[in-house]
Enzyme design. Structure first.
Site, PDB file in Angstrom:
ATOM      1  N   GLU A   1      -0.014  16.134  33.246  1.00  0.00           N
ATOM      2  CA  GLU A   1       0.460  16.126  34.635  1.00  0.00           C
ATOM      3  C   GLU A   1       1.813  16.835  34.727  1.00  0.00           C
ATOM      4  O   GLU A   1       2.514  16.969  33.725  1.00  0.00           O
ATOM      5  CB  GLU A   1       0.591  14.683  35.132  1.00  0.00           C
ATOM      6  CG  GLU A   1      -0.756  13.975  35.254  1.00  0.00           C
ATOM      7  CD  GLU A   1      -0.668  12.454  35.380  1.00  0.00           C
ATOM      8  OE1 GLU A   1      -1.585  11.868  35.955  1.00  0.00           O
ATOM      9  OE2 GLU A   1       0.313  11.849  34.881  1.00  0.00           O
TER      10      GLU A   1
ATOM     11  N   HIS B   1       4.029  16.247  31.354  1.00  0.00           N
ATOM     12  CA  HIS B   1       3.878  15.103  30.455  1.00  0.00           C
ATOM     13  C   HIS B   1       2.415  14.747  30.294  1.00  0.00           C
ATOM     14  O   HIS B   1       1.567  15.136  31.100  1.00  0.00           O
ATOM     15  CB  HIS B   1       4.667  13.891  30.975  1.00  0.00           C
ATOM     16  CG  HIS B   1       4.094  13.289  32.222  1.00  0.00           C
ATOM     17  ND1 HIS B   1       4.355  13.767  33.477  1.00  0.00           N
ATOM     18  CD2 HIS B   1       3.248  12.238  32.408  1.00  0.00           C
ATOM     19  CE1 HIS B   1       3.712  13.045  34.387  1.00  0.00           C
ATOM     20  NE2 HIS B   1       3.033  12.118  33.762  1.00  0.00           N
TER      21      HIS B   1
ATOM     22  N   HIS C   1      -1.308   3.601  29.258  1.00  0.00           N
ATOM     23  CA  HIS C   1      -0.687   3.629  30.583  1.00  0.00           C
ATOM     24  C   HIS C   1      -1.605   3.001  31.638  1.00  0.00           C
ATOM     25  O   HIS C   1      -1.145   2.481  32.639  1.00  0.00           O
ATOM     26  CB  HIS C   1      -0.372   5.082  30.943  1.00  0.00           C
ATOM     27  CG  HIS C   1       0.234   5.296  32.300  1.00  0.00           C
ATOM     28  ND1 HIS C   1       1.307   4.575  32.774  1.00  0.00           N
ATOM     29  CD2 HIS C   1      -0.088   6.172  33.300  1.00  0.00           C
ATOM     30  CE1 HIS C   1       1.616   4.990  33.993  1.00  0.00           C
ATOM     31  NE2 HIS C   1       0.783   5.948  34.335  1.00  0.00           N
TER      32      HIS C   1
ATOM     33  N   HIS D   1      -7.645   7.894  36.736  1.00  0.00           N
ATOM     34  CA  HIS D   1      -7.122   7.545  35.405  1.00  0.00           C
ATOM     35  C   HIS D   1      -8.167   6.698  34.657  1.00  0.00           C
ATOM     36  O   HIS D   1      -8.378   6.877  33.466  1.00  0.00           O
ATOM     37  CB  HIS D   1      -5.806   6.768  35.508  1.00  0.00           C
ATOM     38  CG  HIS D   1      -4.600   7.615  35.802  1.00  0.00           C
ATOM     39  ND1 HIS D   1      -4.286   8.069  37.054  1.00  0.00           N
ATOM     40  CD2 HIS D   1      -3.625   8.096  34.989  1.00  0.00           C
ATOM     41  CE1 HIS D   1      -3.170   8.784  37.000  1.00  0.00           C
ATOM     42  NE2 HIS D   1      -2.744   8.819  35.760  1.00  0.00           N
TER      43      HIS D   1
ATOM     44  N   HIS E   1       7.324   9.544  31.902  1.00  0.00           N
ATOM     45  CA  HIS E   1       6.463  10.367  32.775  1.00  0.00           C
ATOM     46  C   HIS E   1       7.346  11.422  33.445  1.00  0.00           C
ATOM     47  O   HIS E   1       7.597  11.380  34.646  1.00  0.00           O
ATOM     48  CB  HIS E   1       5.760   9.488  33.810  1.00  0.00           C
ATOM     49  CG  HIS E   1       4.852   8.479  33.177  1.00  0.00           C
ATOM     50  ND1 HIS E   1       3.492   8.649  33.085  1.00  0.00           N
ATOM     51  CD2 HIS E   1       5.124   7.294  32.558  1.00  0.00           C
ATOM     52  CE1 HIS E   1       2.956   7.617  32.441  1.00  0.00           C
ATOM     53  NE2 HIS E   1       3.932   6.785  32.124  1.00  0.00           N
TER      54      HIS E   1
HETATM   55 ZN   LIG Z   1      -0.836   9.739  35.114  1.00  0.00          ZN
END
Ligand SMILES: [Zn+2]
Length: 211
Positions: free
Chosen positions: A176, A56, A62, A164, A52
């Site tokens: 992000e 990214h 995740h 998320h 991350h």
């Molecule tokens: Zn994230």
């Protein structure tokens, strides 16, 4: 396209040992095993890092038990028409549908310019994030990638990661850590391809916008 075309806008922060990562995450570190300036025949380095890092993209693995890892994601998500939307005054809170009242979504990828994480090399906790309602609204409008110029679409202190999860429910992609200071609102072509690291929960990307 010219090599130095002003129509290529790099929205990736430089990667180096001083770039900020989430507190507790593995910082970026580069080690040189050989150097031509030391008389070695070649220069050779290795890196250690969180995945991350800088600009990214998160994989569903995740944030979801059965989520796909990054190499399984369709690349078309990360290429094509993107809309940059500026939201002022969102530092320290989530952006909600109310913030988008005056805006019209015209592309399947939306990148939020908040300027709330102004220095990629300096961690600040109060960056802007997105609300789960906003994610659902965007999904309904046909958006399949959301991006933000902060380290996360959920606030730093949030452990439930509701945005998320809203992304997961709608099978969207997340970008992000992009840098949008010099990008005006409008429509662009995005290129932000993940690396095909098997089983990875995210990978850094070289994110660019084409005017
Ligand atoms: Zn994230």
């Amino acid at each position: 396209m010219r090599l130095d075309s002003p129509d290529i806008i790099d929205i990736s922060p430089p990667i180096h040992s001083g770039i900020a990562v989430f507190p507790g995450d593995t910082p970026f570190e580069q080690t040189f095993l050989r150097r031509v300036e030391n008389g070695d025949g070649y220069t050779l380095s290795k890196i250690t890092s969180t995945v991350h890092l800088g600009a990214h993209t998160d994989a569903p693995s995740h944030y979801a038990t059965n989520g796909q890892s990054i190499e399984k994601r369709k690349l078309g998500r990360y290429l094509g028409a993107s809309q940059v939307i500026e939201v002022k005054g969102a530092r320290g809170r989530r952006i909600t549908p109310a913030d988008l009242k005056e805006k019209t979504i015209t592309a399947p990828r939306v990148l939020f310019k908040t300027l709330s994480f102004p220095n990629p090399d300096h961690w600040n906790e109060d960056f802007a994030a997105l609300s789960a309602d906003l994610i659902r609204l965007l999904a309904k409008s046909g958006v399949h990638l959301v991006g933000i110029d902060t380290p996360s679409i959920d606030p730093a202190e949030d452990t439930k990661l509701e945005s998320h999860h809203a992304v997961y429910e709608n099978d969207m992609a997340i970008l992000e850590g992009i840098v949008l200071d010099r990008v005006e609102e409008g429509l662009y072509q995005l290129i932000a391809l993940p690396l095909p690291i098997r089983g990875a929960d995210a990978t850094p990307v070289r994110a660019v916008l084409l005017r």
